[in-house]
Design a protein around this motif. Structure first.
Motif, PDB file in Angstrom:
ATOM      1  N   TYR A  17       7.662  -4.150  -0.122  1.00 24.90           N
ATOM      2  CA  TYR A  17       7.540  -2.684  -0.208  1.00 24.90           C
ATOM      3  C   TYR A  17       8.130  -2.128   1.075  1.00 24.90           C
ATOM      4  CZ  TYR A  17       4.348  -2.881  -4.196  1.00 24.90           C
ATOM      5  OH  TYR A  17       3.802  -3.089  -5.420  1.00 24.90           O
ATOM      6  N   ALA A  22       4.338  -7.467   0.708  1.00 27.95           N
ATOM      7  CA  ALA A  22       2.978  -7.536   0.161  1.00 27.95           C
ATOM      8  C   ALA A  22       2.663  -8.985  -0.194  1.00 27.95           C
ATOM      9  CB  ALA A  22       2.850  -6.650  -1.062  1.00 27.95           C
ATOM     10  N   PRO A  41      -9.110 -10.269   2.226  1.00 26.79           N
ATOM     11  CA  PRO A  41      -9.526  -8.916   2.593  1.00 26.79           C
ATOM     12  C   PRO A  41      -8.656  -7.869   1.915  1.00 26.79           C
ATOM     13  CG  PRO A  41      -8.256  -9.895   4.365  1.00 26.79           C
ATOM     14  CD  PRO A  41      -8.445 -10.969   3.331  1.00 26.79           C
ATOM     15  N   ASN A  42      -9.055  -6.633   2.037  1.00 26.23           N
ATOM     16  CA  ASN A  42      -8.290  -5.506   1.534  1.00 26.23           C
ATOM     17  C   ASN A  42      -6.856  -5.559   2.058  1.00 26.23           C
ATOM     18  OD1 ASN A  42      -8.152  -3.224   0.068  1.00 26.23           O
ATOM     19  ND2 ASN A  42      -9.874  -2.237   1.103  1.00 26.23           N
ATOM     20  N   GLY A  43      -5.874  -5.407   1.168  1.00 28.73           N
ATOM     21  CA  GLY A  43      -4.484  -5.383   1.604  1.00 28.73           C
ATOM     22  C   GLY A  43      -3.851  -6.748   1.747  1.00 28.73           C
ATOM     23  N   ALA A  44      -4.577  -7.801   1.371  1.00 27.22           N
ATOM     24  CA  ALA A  44      -4.048  -9.159   1.540  1.00 27.22           C
ATOM     25  C   ALA A  44      -2.930  -9.461   0.544  1.00 27.22           C
ATOM     26  CB  ALA A  44      -5.178 -10.174   1.376  1.00 27.22           C
ATOM     27  N   GLY A  45      -2.921  -8.743  -0.593  1.00 25.02           N
ATOM     28  CA  GLY A  45      -1.897  -8.978  -1.608  1.00 25.02           C
ATOM     29  C   GLY A  45      -2.457  -9.481  -2.932  1.00 25.02           C
ATOM     30  N   LYS A  46      -3.754  -9.396  -3.115  1.00 21.76           N
ATOM     31  CA  LYS A  46      -4.377  -9.903  -4.345  1.00 21.76           C
ATOM     32  C   LYS A  46      -3.895  -9.139  -5.585  1.00 21.76           C
ATOM     33  CE  LYS A  46      -8.570  -8.976  -2.866  1.00 21.76           C
ATOM     34  NZ  LYS A  46      -8.217  -8.388  -1.562  1.00 21.76           N
ATOM     35  N   THR A  47      -3.960  -7.820  -5.518  1.00 24.51           N
ATOM     36  CA  THR A  47      -3.556  -7.021  -6.676  1.00 24.51           C
ATOM     37  C   THR A  47      -2.078  -7.226  -6.974  1.00 24.51           C
ATOM     38  OG1 THR A  47      -5.259  -5.378  -6.237  1.00 24.51           O
ATOM     39  CG2 THR A  47      -3.414  -4.669  -7.580  1.00 24.51           C
ATOM     40  N   THR A  48      -1.276  -7.288  -5.925  1.00 22.42           N
ATOM     41  CA  THR A  48       0.147  -7.520  -6.115  1.00 22.42           C
ATOM     42  C   THR A  48       0.373  -8.831  -6.862  1.00 22.42           C
ATOM     43  OG1 THR A  48       0.549  -6.346  -4.050  1.00 22.42           O
ATOM     44  CG2 THR A  48       2.350  -7.670  -4.912  1.00 22.42           C
TER      45      THR A  48
END
Ligand code: ADP
Ligand code: MG
Lengths: 329, 284
Positions: A17, A22, A41-48
């Motif tokens: 990005y 990501a 943690p938040n922002g680690a790239g899980k959702t991506t």
């Protein structure tokens, strides 16, 4: 393990990005029929990662197969085999719960009667029969999440992606979701579960991949991850906080690494090599130093400590302070 | 909840068939599910439709009775007969808001993510929206025709001409639907879309022949009005319905029938591919 017995294989995934990645060389192999935790943690790239594996997102490098099919060139085959419950409920909130499930069933090309019957079954299984004909807008957060989960289970998929399925749920709804996941796996589905909650990964997942800054930094069973950070720890709780430095000095001599001191709980701990020797040494040396201990024990590290060790920062607290820094900046 | 969630026997998605005919059938089936979904929205939230109807009916009353008595037509004739074809077309334009908001709402809510993770035809969401809006437009038009007849409007030509006029109005509506789909995809926030659409749509109706004959407007405003796509459809339908107020000296006014077909086709040629490309690019 060959590619064929794996439900999910990701190799060197990269997703950019702007100028930051990501995902940056994300590797993952998930065996069939298990719950695999993706912890970070938040922002680690899980959702991506989940969006790429469920064919929603294009990526800049690497490759991925789900259920044996390539997520780019055989996306249609992948879509027939997966279910997805994202971080936000992906249902039509104007329609009723039943209308939603029938609609999704029809989009899987079930016949009209079959789609209706399946909707009824799922409403029953997820305790939504009472609310079946009400608009989704009137559902509570937990009900909506259950409807969302039901929608991803219409065909009882081979592979189910659950992206932080319990974030924002009350404890009871969270237990419902956990039960549903366990039941599914008993039925043969492979689940990739992302979570920020170490407890959740520990509870549900046979294997855990720890993700940080877009790549997997450690992988194993919960026990293996704990073992990897040095096995057993000795832990001393002193009666008087003033004696913490003295206790720390003793523990430092016995342990194999610098002790950690927690003033709030009056606790000093450090990893040790030989369990029994460490315990008897500690009792003797603390007594010699005049330190009054309330509790002396040996224990395996928590997953939180494992996380700290593996990524160099704490799971939830660091994400929180980052968020605070961002708003302050 | 704790019962086993096993795959019920025989419950599998049919394997994809790659022949063109089978793909077309698959797409049509999915688009039909999406059409029914959008119709179900109307049934579930009828207030939206009612609000949507009050505007054109108010325009008929306000312009037809309040201002209309002072309005003169260049070629003579009854003002309300002049007005109604304009209101029919204008109502099609205001459908833009519902289309764009509906699409933006889907994209915003993540339900599109579920659609896209399913073996569903990629074009079904937008095609279904377009089909449902067409069904709605037919119902709206039927209601407005009844209202028109009540206030003294009538068509003076044959039934074939009247049906041709309805066809032109619906053709414009289809084109406008695709503009709305594109808007909804570009501005994926339902609230923003609602705010954008009205200020954009209102000048478009004011600068047209809906309420006032362009001959009565000052020079360049009249020219803009005559070339406005709305005006072409309105003028063409006035002619087909046998209502007053079509024709004029300019090329655009004299070829309104041609333009009433050409404008929508041009809009479709631009916005259908744009929308489909944009929908596919949601995967970024
Ligand atoms: N659409 C986007 N545009 C720009 N950056 C994004 C976008 N989506 C995610 N990111 C960034 O990618 C990184 C990983 O995000 P994400 O996969 O959502 O993490 P997680 O789900 O683990 O919290 C974050 O730094 C996030 O800011
Ligand atoms: Mg996330």
């Amino acid at each position: 393990m060959t590619t064929n017995d794996a439900a999910i294989v990701a190799e060197g995934l990269r997703k950019r990005y702007g100028s930051s990645y990501a995902l940056d060389g994300f590797d993952l192999t998930v065996r069939r029929g298990v719950v695999h935790g993706l912890l970070g943690p938040n922002g680690a790239g899980k959702t991506t990662a989940v969006r790429i594996l469920s064919t929603l997102l294009r990526f800049d490098g690497g490759s991925a197969r789900v259920g044996g099919y390539d997520v780019v060139t055989e996306a249609d085959e992948v879509r027939r085999r997966i279910g997805l419950t994202g971080q936000y409920a992906a249902v039509d909130e104007t329609l009723s719960g039943r209308q939603n499930l029938v609609m999704f069933g029809r989009l899987y090309h079930l016949g009209a009667r079959q789609a209706k019957r399946r909707a009824d079954e799922l409403l029953e299984q997820f305790g939504l029969t009472q609310a079946a004909d009400r608009s989704g807008r009137t559902y509570s957060g937990g009900m909506r999440r259950r409807l969302d989960l039901a929608a991803s289970l219409i065909l009882a998929p081979e592979v189910l992606f659950l992206d932080e399925p319990t974030t924002g749920l009350d404890p009871r709804s969270r237990n419902d979701v956990w039960d549903a996941v366990r039941a599914l796996v008993a039925g043969g589905t492979t689940v990739l579960l992302t979570t920020q909650y170490l407890e959740e990964a520990d509870q549900l997942a046979g294997r855990i991949s720890v993700i940080d800054a877009g790549r997997v930094v450690a992988e194993g069973t919960a026990d293996e991850l704990k073992a990897r950070i040095g096995g057993d720890r000795i832990e001393v709780v002193v009666r008087d906080a003033a004696q913490l430095p003295a206790a720390a000095a003793v523990v430092a001599r016995i342990g194999t690494a610098e002790p950690e001191t927690d003033a709030d709980t009056r606790r000093v701990s450090a990893p040790v090599a030989d369990r029994m020797a460490a315990l008897t040494d500690a009792v003797r040396e603390l007594q010699a130093a005049g330190v009054v201990a309330e509790d002396i024990g040996l224990r395996r590290p928590t997953l939180d400590e494992a996380f700290l060790h593996l990524t160099g920062h704490r799971a939830e607290t660091d994400a929180d302070t980052d968020a605070v820094k961002e708003t302050a900046a | 909840m704790s019962t086993m969630l096993q795959r019920p026997p025989g419950l599998i998605a049919p394997p994809p068939d790659r022949t063109p005919l089978a793909r077309l059938r698959w797409t049509a089936a999915d688009a039909w599910v999406m059409t029914k979904r959008n119709m179900a929205h109307v049934v579930r939230a009828p207030e939206e439709v009612i609000i949507y109807f009050t505007l054109p009916i108010m325009f008929v009353l306000v312009f037809g009775y309040v201002f209309g008595s002072g309005m003169e037509l260049p070629g003579g004739g009854d003002y309300r007969e002049f007005l109604l074809p304009g209101v029919f077309t204008m109502t099609m334009l205001y459908g833009l808001g519902a289309t764009a908001t509906g699409i933006a709402f889907d994209v915003d809510r993540g339900v599109v993510d579920r659609f896209r993770s399913m073996p569903m035809a990629r074009s079904a969401l937008v095609a279904g929206r377009s089909a449902a809006d067409l069904i709605r437009a037919v119902l709206e038009l039927a209601t407005l025709v009844v209202c028109g007849l009540l206030v003294g409007w009538q068509w003076r030509g044959g039934i074939a001409d009247a049906l041709a006029a309805v066809g032109l109005i619906l053709l414009l509506r289809i084109a406008i639907t695709w503009v709305g789909i594109y808007l909804g995809l570009v501005v994926p926030n339902p609230d923003t879309v609602g705010v954008i659409v009205f200020p954009a749509a209102f000048p478009l109706t004011a600068l047209s022949n809906v309420f006032v004959a362009p001959e009565l407007m000052p020079g360049w405003l009249g020219a803009v009005s005559e070339w406005n796509p709305l005006s072409s459809t309105v003028a063409a339908t006035r002619e087909l319905f046998g209502n007053p107020g079509f024709g004029g000296d300019s090329w655009a006014a004299q070829h309104s029938m041609l333009l009433a077909v050409a404008w929508p086709l041009l809009l479709l040629a631009i916005f259908v591919p744009l929308s489909i490309r944009r929908y596919q690019k949601l995967s970024r």
